[in-house]
Scaffold this motif. Sequence first.
Motif, short mmCIF file in Angstrom:
data_model
loop_
_atom_site.label_atom_id
_atom_site.label_comp_id
_atom_site.label_asym_id
_atom_site.label_seq_id
_atom_site.Cartn_x
_atom_site.Cartn_y
_atom_site.Cartn_z
N GLY A 164 2.54 -43.11 -19.80
CA GLY A 164 3.08 -41.45 -19.17
C GLY A 164 4.63 -41.80 -20.96
N PRO A 165 5.23 -40.62 -20.23
CA PRO A 165 6.31 -40.53 -21.00
C PRO A 165 7.84 -41.80 -20.93
CG PRO A 165 5.53 -38.33 -19.93
CD PRO A 165 5.04 -39.74 -19.34
N ARG A 168 6.20 -44.89 -22.80
CA ARG A 168 6.25 -44.52 -24.36
C ARG A 168 7.56 -43.88 -24.68
NH1 ARG A 168 1.82 -40.91 -23.44
NH2 ARG A 168 3.05 -38.83 -23.07
N LEU A 169 8.25 -43.58 -24.10
CA LEU A 169 10.06 -43.82 -24.54
C LEU A 169 10.45 -45.10 -24.74
CD1 LEU A 169 12.28 -42.25 -25.28
CD2 LEU A 169 13.34 -41.98 -22.87
#
Length: 432
Positions: A164-165, A168-169
Motif C-alpha cells: 500500500g501507499p 511504499r512511503l
Amino acid sequence: MASIMMTAMPFAGHARPIRAVAAELVRRGHDVRVYTGRAHVSMFDDVGARGVPWQVAPDFDERDFAATFPRMRGRKGFAQVVTNLRELFLGTAVAQQTDLLALAHAEPWDLLAGDPMALGTRLAAERLAADGAGAPWATVSPIAYWPPGPGIPPTGLGLRPATGPAGRLRDAVLGGTTRLANTALVRPYERVRREAGLGPGQESFDAMWYSPQLVVAAGVPGLDYPRDDIGPHVRFVGDLTDDGGRTPSGTARPGWWSDVLDAQVPVVHLTQGTANVDPHDLILPTVRALADADVLVIVGLGSRTDPLPGPLPANVRVAEMVPYPELLPRTSVMVTNGGFGGVLQALRHDVPLVVAGGDLDKPEIAARVAWHGAGADLRTGTPRPAAVRAAVESVLTGGSHRRAAQRLGAELRAAGGTRAAADLLEAHAAAG
C-alpha cells in the motif's frame, strides 16, 4: 590441480563455512591456502589446507575486539555496525592487501576466493590485475546475500515487504536515510582505495564487498523476499556448513546424550551463536521461560560463554558444543539469536525457529524466517521470558511452521552445499 587462495575473516561464523568449502576442494586434489587470523589457522591445517596467518594486518581476537580496536568498546546496535565497518573491515583492508600481494608474489595462485568482509581480497585482486598478474576472483559468502532492490525494504531494520501507499512511503523515507549513511561510508572506502594504489571504485557500497565475476553465496533464493534482480554471477549453494551427515571431529557427545536419544517430549535447541554471547540476552531468559514446560532444552554455549549460573531447571542440558548432525534431526524447534550459519543448518534439517535477532544482519534473518512462516521473530535480541515461551509454544503447536521449514529445507538440500560451491570454484578457475 589448481592453486587456490581463500580468505576468511577471523570470526568463527565465517571461518567454519569457508573451512568446509576448503576441505571439499582439498578432497578433490587442489592445493588450498587460507589467509585468516592466527586463532583459526589450525582449523584449516586440520582439513589438509594450508592456513596462512595475518602478518601486516592487525590480527585480533573476536572475543575482545576492543583490545585491538579500542573504539569498538561498548558498541551495540547501529553504532556497532558503523564501527565494525570503519575499524574492522575498512581499517584492516589495506594491510590485508599487503599480505596477499606478498603471498601472490611468492607463490602465485590460479584462483582467489574470498570472504566478502575481508575487503583486502578485492584490493589485492584489482591490484594484481592492474599489474598484469591477475587471476580469476570469486567471493565465497558465508553471510546472507540480500542486496537492496525493487520492493525490498531498507536493510538493517528487520522490516518486511511493504504494501500500500503507506508502506511504499515508509520504504522511500527509510531508503533515503540508508543511502545517506552508505554514502558516508563510501568516502572512507575511497580513501582506502587510494592507500591501496587503486583508482576510484565504480561499485556501490553494497556491491564493493563482492566479486563481479562470481559470488558463491550461502542460502537459497527462497529464503529472501520475492525478487528478480539478482545477477547470473550470483549462485546460491545452500548450507556451507554441510557436513554430509557427519559429526565434525572434536565434537564429542555430552555425558547426558542418552537423554536426547530417549526423549519422549519435544527437544528445544537453544543457541546464542558465536558473536554476542552474553547469556543474559537470550540463553537465560529462555531457560527461565521453559523451566516448567514439558520439553527438553539442549543449550549449546559455544566456547566463549561462561558456565551458566546454577542450579538449572531439571529439563535443561548444557554443553559447550553439541553434535548438530545428530541433534537437529531430533529437534522440534531451535531458539537462536539468528546467526546465518545456524539458521541454515536448522532449516536444512526441517527445524522451525524462534529468532531473537538483535543487531548486525540478524534482524533481517529473523524477519525473513517469520515472513516465510518457518518460525517466529521476537523482534529483539533481548526478549522477555514470557515472549519466548509464547513463541516456542506457537511454533510447537502450529504445524504450518514445520511445513514451511520443510519447504525451505528441501530447497537448501537441493542447492548442493559445499559440493556445489567447489564445482563453481573449479569451473571459475578453469575458465580463467
